[in-house]
Design an enzyme around this catalytic site. Structure first.
Site: not given
Ligand SMILES: [Zn+2]
Length: 242
Positions: A100, A65, A125, A117, A186, A212, A146
């Site tokens: 997206n 990520y 957290c 999504h 898309g 698309n 966190c």
């Molecule tokens: Zn926390």
């Protein structure tokens, strides 16, 4: 020719609701997931983007990520995002439902936005509920924890193995039913429950338009079908409706 037909359809069939997928953001340099050159051709989503992977090894998930957040932070909205924001501003588009998580619709100026999504806008957290905004998450990379309790934060995107937010998908379904025109941009319409939204529009008597590059399961039922890039197509539609 098809672009003129699409503009006519948007004019005639109001309200128009737009449903977007990864294909609208590839022109901003963001790779899609499911094409042969997409992200899931290189990494196994179950290892880097599932809730089980996150709970077992959050560091590995953040390695993935973190790289994505860097790429997303550098990306800019393209003509497709901007045209949809303009069409909404002018009253031609009622809402944008998007698969997206990249925030590009928001940054282009779309206001009525349903992000089915989730979004990279925040991370949360799982222990104490602290919500941390994107800019701070980026500062906390490579392993954002966190600030209150120290647990590794979870991006507020829907991971594999997680259910979609109930209220969000209910809102998307409501919009799909109310739409006189559902304009799909898309998205290959493969991922449920979003892939079921066009069926809801059609069942309620609405029409379907699809922009698309690849085929979708709904092509035969679409009133207009354009196999071209989202940016050029939507920009042309916005110009025709000015
Ligand atoms: Zn926390």
């Amino acid at each position: 020719m098809s672009v003129e037909r699409l503009a006519e359809l948007v004019r005639a069939r109001q309200p128009c609701v737009v449903l977007t997928g990864a294909g609208i953001s590839t022109e901003s340099g963001i790779p899609d997931f499911r094409s042969p050159t997409g992200i899931w051709a290189q990494v196994d989503p179950m290892e880097v983007a599932s809730i089980d992977a996150f709970l077992a090894d959050p560091e590995k998930v953040w390695e993935f990520y973190g790289r994505r957040l860097d790429a997303l932070a550098a990306a800019e909205p393209n003509d497709g995002h901007r045209a949809l924001a303009e069409l909404e501003e002018r009253g031609w588009v009622r809402a944008v439902i998007t698969q997206n998580i990249d925030r590009l619709h928001e940054r282009a100026g779309s206001r009525e936005l349903v992000e089915v999504h989730g979004s990279i806008r925040t991370a949360s957290c799982l222990d104490c509920g602290e919500v941390v905004p994107f800019d701070e998450v980026v500062r906390l990379l490579p392993l954002p924890r966190c600030p209150r309790c120290g647990r590794v934060l979870k991006p507020d995107v829907v991971m594999f193995g997680e259910l979609l937010d109930e209220a969000t998908i209910a809102r998307a379904a409501e919009l799909a039913v109310e739409a006189a025109l559902l304009l799909v941009v898309g998205s290959s319409l493969e991922v449920y429950p979003v892939a079921g939204l066009p069926a809801e529009t059609l069942a309620a008597g609405g029409s379907l338009a699809i922009v698309n590059r690849d085929e979708t399961q709904y092509d035969a039922r679409a009133s207009v079908r354009i196999r071209a890039g989202a940016g050029e197509t939507l920009r042309a539609v916005a110009e025709l409706l000015r």
